[in-house]
Design a protein around this motif. Structure first.
Motif, PDB file in Angstrom:
ATOM      1  N   PHE A 134     -29.634  -0.132  59.871  1.00 57.83           N
ATOM      2  CA  PHE A 134     -29.159  -1.071  58.913  1.00 57.83           C
ATOM      3  C   PHE A 134     -28.162  -0.566  57.907  1.00 57.83           C
ATOM      4  O   PHE A 134     -27.333  -1.382  57.422  1.00 57.83           O
ATOM      5  CB  PHE A 134     -30.233  -1.835  58.046  1.00 57.83           C
ATOM      6  CG  PHE A 134     -31.254  -2.549  58.876  1.00 57.83           C
ATOM      7  CD1 PHE A 134     -30.901  -3.752  59.492  1.00 57.83           C
ATOM      8  CD2 PHE A 134     -32.303  -1.959  59.055  1.00 57.83           C
ATOM      9  CE1 PHE A 134     -31.809  -4.409  60.201  1.00 57.83           C
ATOM     10  CE2 PHE A 134     -33.397  -2.596  59.912  1.00 57.83           C
ATOM     11  CZ  PHE A 134     -32.995  -3.770  60.625  1.00 57.83           C
ATOM     12  N   THR A 135     -27.956   0.922  57.756  1.00 60.52           N
ATOM     13  CA  THR A 135     -26.994   1.418  56.849  1.00 60.52           C
ATOM     14  C   THR A 135     -26.038   2.420  57.344  1.00 60.52           C
ATOM     15  O   THR A 135     -25.058   2.735  56.603  1.00 60.52           O
ATOM     16  CB  THR A 135     -27.916   1.903  55.612  1.00 60.52           C
ATOM     17  OG1 THR A 135     -28.485   3.196  56.011  1.00 60.52           O
ATOM     18  CG2 THR A 135     -28.790   0.752  55.128  1.00 60.52           C
ATOM     19  N   VAL A 200     -37.120  -2.659  65.913  1.00 61.71           N
ATOM     20  CA  VAL A 200     -35.729  -2.627  65.450  1.00 61.71           C
ATOM     21  C   VAL A 200     -34.995  -2.111  66.291  1.00 61.71           C
ATOM     22  O   VAL A 200     -33.587  -2.176  66.403  1.00 61.71           O
ATOM     23  CB  VAL A 200     -35.716  -1.891  64.094  1.00 61.71           C
ATOM     24  CG1 VAL A 200     -34.336  -1.513  63.733  1.00 61.71           C
ATOM     25  CG2 VAL A 200     -36.395  -2.299  62.803  1.00 61.71           C
ATOM     26  N   ALA A 250     -38.402  -5.719  58.449  1.00 62.99           N
ATOM     27  CA  ALA A 250     -37.450  -4.858  59.336  1.00 62.99           C
ATOM     28  C   ALA A 250     -36.414  -6.056  60.153  1.00 62.99           C
ATOM     29  O   ALA A 250     -35.238  -5.613  60.183  1.00 62.99           O
ATOM     30  CB  ALA A 250     -37.712  -3.716  60.394  1.00 62.99           C
ATOM     31  N   SER A 254     -32.126  -8.406  66.560  1.00 63.93           N
ATOM     32  CA  SER A 254     -31.361  -7.732  67.826  1.00 63.93           C
ATOM     33  C   SER A 254     -32.425  -7.777  69.058  1.00 63.93           C
ATOM     34  O   SER A 254     -31.857  -7.988  70.100  1.00 63.93           O
ATOM     35  CB  SER A 254     -31.158  -6.190  67.292  1.00 63.93           C
ATOM     36  OG  SER A 254     -30.433  -6.015  66.197  1.00 63.93           O
TER      37      SER A 254
END
Length: 405
Positions: A134-135, A200, A250, A254
Motif C-alpha cells: 500500500f505504500t 492482499v 487490509a 485487488s
C-alpha cells in the motif's frame, strides 16, 4: 554441529528469500553454495568419526533426477545441454541441502529452533509485504524498483511464489494457536497476518488453497488429538475471526478485480496442453531438465508475443522435462509429504505447495523448492505432535538402560 547447521540453513534460506527480487542469479547461488559447503562438512565429519549418515527416502527424488539429467546429456535426450546442466546443478544442490538438513535435524532442539526461525521470519515478511503493497509505489523494501510492479509481494516478484511461501509455513502458526493457550494471541496474530498477506497479494489460487489449508489443519488436528469439540472450537474461532478482521482491514479490492477477469486460466490451459504434447512425444526420456522454455515454441498453441518461461504447472513441466522419472520423483515427494502432514499437522503446508504446483510453478523458484525440502527433512524424524512444540526446548530424558537388581 547440528545446531550450527540448523542456524546456517535458516540463515542461507532467509538471506536468499530477502534478495530473491534481484534479477541476478546470485540469490539462488547462495542456496547452492551453502548446500554444497554444509553437505561436504558433514561428509568429512561423519568420515572422521566413522559414523553412519542419517538417510531418508526423500533423498531418492533429487538423486533420481540428478542421474536422469546425466543420462539425458550422455545419450542426447536433451534439447539444450547447457540448460540440462543447470537443472542438474539445482537438483544436486537440493540433494546436498536435504543431506545436511537430515543430519542437523536429528537434534530435536535444533529442529525446533529452525522451525521457530522460519515461522517468525514468515510473520515479519508477511507484515512487511502488506505495508509495502500500500505504500511502496512499486519498490521492494521501498528502495529497489522492479520491472513489473503489478504482481510483486514482499521480496517476491511474483505473488503466487509469495503465496506458496506462506502456504508452507502457515500450519506452524495454526498449530501453535490451537495447542498453546499461553501463547495463543501471538500464534493467532501470526496466522492472521500470514493469511491476510495472501489475500492482499491477490493470488487467486493462493487464497483458495490457504482457505482450504486453515480448515484442513483444524480438522486434522481434531482428528489427531481427539479432543472434545468444545476444547478446540474457541481456538479455531479466534483464529478465523482474526484472519477475517485483518483481511477486511487490509482490503479485498485487488483480489476482487482478479476474480472478475474473464477466462483467467485460458493461457495456462493452453500451456498445459502443450506440455501434454511434449509428454506424449517424449514419455520416457523427456525433453531435458530445464528445457521446457526451449522446447515450448515448437508446441505452442498460441502466440501473444511474450516469452513463456514456465508451464505454470510444475507436475506437467517436470514430466515433460524428465519423462516418467520426473513424474515418479515428484510423486514420491508428494506422497511422503502427505503421509508426514497427516502425522505432523505443521507439515500440511508442504502438501499445499504441491497442490499449488498444479496451477503454477512454485518449485521453479529455488527459494520455495529449498523451503519445501527443508520442511520435509524436519518432518522426517520422530513424530512431533503439535502439542509437543514447546517441549522441544526442554532437555531430552535420559534413555540409558536401567539395571534392576
Amino acid at each position: 554441529m547440528r545446531m550450527a547447521t540448523a542456524w546456517a540453513l535458516a540463515a542461507i534460506l532467509c538471506a536468499s528469500i530477502l534478495t530473491c527480487w534481484s534479477p541476478e542469479r546470485w540469490p539462488a547461488s547462495l542456496i547452492e553454495i551453502g548446500a554444497f559447503v554444509l553437505a561436504q562438512a558433514w561428509i568429512v565429519r561423519l568420515a572422521w568419526r566413522g559414523e553412519s549418515p542419517r538417510l531418508d527416502i526423500t533423498l531418492l527424488a533429487p538423486a533420481l533426477l540428478l542421474v536422469w539429467g546425466a543420462l539425458q546429456m550422455a545419450l542426447g535426450w536433451t534439447a539444450a545441454l547447457s540448460e540440462t546442466a543447470r537443472g542438474m546443478l539445482a537438483w544436486g544442490a537440493y540433494l546436498a541441502l536435504l543431506f545436511a538438513a537430515l543430519q542437523a535435524f536429528e537434534d530435536r532442539l535444533a529442529r525446533r529452533r529452525f522451525l521457530d526461525i522460519l515461522l517468525w521470519f514468515a510473520f515479519a515478511v508477511s507484515l512487511e509485504a502488506i505495508l509495502q503493497a500500500f505504500t511502496a509505489s512499486g519498490r521492494v523494501f521501498w528502495l529497489f524498483p522492479v520491472p513489473d510492479p503489478s504482481y510483486f509481494m514482499g521480496p517476491f516478484l511474483y505473488h503466487n511464489h509469495f503465496a506458496a511461501f506462506v502456504e508452507a509455513l502457515l500450519p506452524l502458526a495454526l498449530a501453535g494457536a490451537m495447542d498453546h493457550p499461553a501463547k495463543r494471541l501471538w500464534y493467532t496474530l501470526a496466522s492472521a497476518i500470514l493469511a491476510a498477506a495472501v489475500i492482499v497479494s491477490a493470488s487467486r489460487s493462493g487464497v483458495a488453497i490457504v482457505a482450504v489449508e486453515i480448515v484442513a489443519v483444524i480438522a486434522v488436528h481434531q482428528w489427531r488429538a481427539r479432543h472434545r469439540p468444545s476444547r478446540i472450537l474457541p481456538a479455531a474461532a479466534i483464529v478465523l475471526a482474526m484472519v477475517a478482521a485483518i483481511a477486511w482491514l487490509a482490503g479485498w479490492e485487488s483480489l476482487t478485480v482478479r476474480l472478475n477477469e474473464p477466462d483467467p486460466y485460458l493461457d495456462r490451459l493452453q500451456m498445459l496442453r502443450s506440455s501434454l504434447d511434449m509428454i506424449r512425444d517424449h514419455p520416457f526420456t523427456g525433453v531435458g531438465l530445464n528445457n521446457w522454455p526451449t522446447v515450448f515454441p515448437y508446441y505452442a498453441r498460441y502466440d501473444d508475443g511474450r516469452f513463456a518461461n514456465q508451464a505454470h504447472n510444475d507436475w506437467a513441466q517436470l514430466a515433460a522435462e524428465a519423462g516418467l522419472a520426473g513424474l515418479a520423483a515428484f510423486g514420491l515427494l508428494f506422497a511422503v509429504a502427505l503421509r508426514r502432514g497427516l502425522r505432523n499437522i505443521w507439515g500440511l503446508g508442504v502438501v499445499c505447495v504441491f497442490l499449488h504446483a498444479f496451477f503454477d510453478y512454485p518449485f521453479e523458484k529455488p527459494q520455495i523448492a529449498a523451503l519445501v525440502l527443508l520442511l520435509l527433512a524436519a518432518s522426517s524424524q520422530q513424530d512431533i505432535l503439535s502439542g509437543d512444540l514447546d517441549n522441544l526446548s526442554s532437555p531430552l530424558p535420559d534413555r540409558r538402560p536401567v539395571t534392576i537388581d
